[in-house]
Design a protein around this motif. Sequence first.
Motif, short mmCIF file in Angstrom:
data_model
loop_
_atom_site.label_atom_id
_atom_site.label_comp_id
_atom_site.label_asym_id
_atom_site.label_seq_id
_atom_site.Cartn_x
_atom_site.Cartn_y
_atom_site.Cartn_z
N CYS A 64 0.71 -1.08 -0.01
CA CYS A 64 -0.15 0.13 0.22
C CYS A 64 0.82 1.36 0.07
O CYS A 64 0.61 2.21 -0.67
CB CYS A 64 -0.78 0.05 1.40
SG CYS A 64 -1.97 1.45 1.30
N ARG A 65 1.90 1.16 0.99
CA ARG A 65 2.80 2.37 0.77
C ARG A 65 3.55 2.62 -0.47
O ARG A 65 3.76 3.55 -0.85
CB ARG A 65 3.85 2.12 2.13
CG ARG A 65 4.90 3.14 2.15
CD ARG A 65 5.54 2.81 3.56
NE ARG A 65 6.76 3.74 3.88
CZ ARG A 65 7.91 3.56 3.47
NH1 ARG A 65 8.41 2.48 2.81
NH2 ARG A 65 8.98 4.51 3.69
N ASN A 66 3.90 1.69 -1.08
CA ASN A 66 4.74 1.59 -2.22
C ASN A 66 3.70 2.12 -3.13
O ASN A 66 4.17 2.94 -4.14
CB ASN A 66 5.29 0.27 -2.83
CG ASN A 66 6.50 -0.20 -1.94
OD1 ASN A 66 7.27 0.68 -1.20
ND2 ASN A 66 6.65 -1.57 -1.73
N ARG A 67 2.61 1.70 -3.45
CA ARG A 67 1.69 2.49 -4.40
C ARG A 67 1.33 3.78 -4.04
O ARG A 67 1.03 4.38 -5.22
CB ARG A 67 0.50 1.29 -4.33
CG ARG A 67 0.57 0.17 -4.94
CD ARG A 67 -0.88 -0.86 -4.77
NE ARG A 67 -0.53 -2.05 -5.61
CZ ARG A 67 -1.43 -3.11 -5.46
NH1 ARG A 67 -2.55 -3.00 -4.78
NH2 ARG A 67 -1.08 -4.08 -6.02
N TYR A 68 1.24 4.18 -3.07
CA TYR A 68 0.98 5.52 -2.51
C TYR A 68 2.31 6.33 -3.08
O TYR A 68 1.97 7.41 -3.77
CB TYR A 68 0.82 5.64 -0.86
CG TYR A 68 1.12 7.08 -0.61
CD1 TYR A 68 0.02 8.07 -0.61
CD2 TYR A 68 2.49 7.53 0.00
CE1 TYR A 68 0.26 9.50 -0.12
CE2 TYR A 68 2.57 8.92 0.49
CZ TYR A 68 1.67 9.80 0.23
OH TYR A 68 1.64 11.24 0.52
N ASN A 70 4.29 5.68 -5.55
CA ASN A 70 4.21 5.31 -7.06
C ASN A 70 3.07 6.75 -7.56
O ASN A 70 3.37 7.11 -8.55
CB ASN A 70 3.81 4.00 -7.29
CG ASN A 70 4.68 2.99 -7.31
OD1 ASN A 70 6.02 3.52 -7.08
ND2 ASN A 70 4.27 1.80 -7.59
N GLY A 71 2.19 6.73 -6.68
CA GLY A 71 0.99 7.85 -6.98
C GLY A 71 1.68 9.33 -7.07
O GLY A 71 1.57 10.19 -7.95
N MET A 72 2.63 9.65 -5.90
CA MET A 72 3.31 10.57 -5.85
C MET A 72 4.11 10.74 -7.03
O MET A 72 4.25 12.03 -7.59
CB MET A 72 3.93 10.76 -4.52
CG MET A 72 2.76 10.90 -3.26
SD MET A 72 1.89 12.36 -3.17
CE MET A 72 2.64 13.47 -1.96
N ARG A 103 -6.21 9.12 -8.06
CA ARG A 103 -6.86 7.65 -7.88
C ARG A 103 -6.19 6.61 -7.15
O ARG A 103 -6.61 6.02 -6.23
CB ARG A 103 -7.78 6.99 -9.16
CG ARG A 103 -8.80 8.18 -9.47
CD ARG A 103 -9.45 7.63 -10.78
NE ARG A 103 -10.55 8.59 -11.35
CZ ARG A 103 -11.05 8.80 -12.51
NH1 ARG A 103 -10.62 7.82 -13.37
NH2 ARG A 103 -11.89 9.38 -12.66
N LEU A 104 -5.08 6.51 -7.67
CA LEU A 104 -4.14 5.40 -6.99
C LEU A 104 -3.77 5.70 -5.45
O LEU A 104 -4.05 4.60 -4.64
CB LEU A 104 -2.65 5.23 -7.76
CG LEU A 104 -1.82 4.35 -7.21
CD1 LEU A 104 -2.41 2.96 -7.36
CD2 LEU A 104 -0.53 4.28 -8.03
#
Length: 255
Positions: A64-68, A70-72, A103-104
């Motif tokens: 979840c943290r990695n995807r966050y 990635n969104g930034m 959205r991510l």
Amino acid sequence: MGKPEYMGVCSMPDLFHFQQDLAKGIGAPIGKAWKKAKAAYKETKECYGERKILETAYLQLDMCRNRYQNGMHGINKAVQPFTKTGEFKCEKTIRHSIISSIRLIENQADKIGKEVKEKLITKVVTQIDGLIDGIKTWQQWAEQSATLFVDQAAIEITDAELKKWLLHYLLPVFIWELALRRTHSKAKNKKLIDAYKEILQQARDKLKGSNLEHHLPLDKYKRCLEWAKQTARTFQRSRSQVEGRNGYLAFVHKA
């Protein structure tokens, strides 16, 4: 930016504050949950079954943290004036990339049961038009600057050919060099740094393949380099005199 040649250059919503809103509302809760899960997993001395449950919880939050992040990073890559191939990025592409990244990020809040306030999303989304307008205005300004430079340069190459080379071969190299330089070397920025390095190398290869510089006298070539350097510097995504400072603070973004 106080120099005469920079007067009238566009401004846009501060990218740092744009990302900071997301960091406070979404990044901070994700970071807090991730740290708590990591500590519980690392410190437990329970049996295999209990440890496995804690490990699963930690790994889910780590993803979840990695995807966050990635969104930034996606937002940072979106708020750039050029595509990977050196063309001016169009409004549709910029908007799609920013919204997809938001959205991510928002989806990661759902995964930890964090309700994202509508006010936060509204505040962030309403700034997108300003970011896009800022990029478009800079693109127009850069094109006008290139036209003026070509008119005054007295270089024995057709104006259209020289202008195209300045805007879509030479200038992108300096833009991506600055993007890379302004991104701090933190572990969480590795993917963004690697992406910028790849795009920069692609831009350098495109410039090298043009061979136009070989047809320019050395003094004229140096003038072109100086124009591109100064023009790239006018693309500021932050009100800070050193964009990298605000960029760094935004990238800390709690998670």
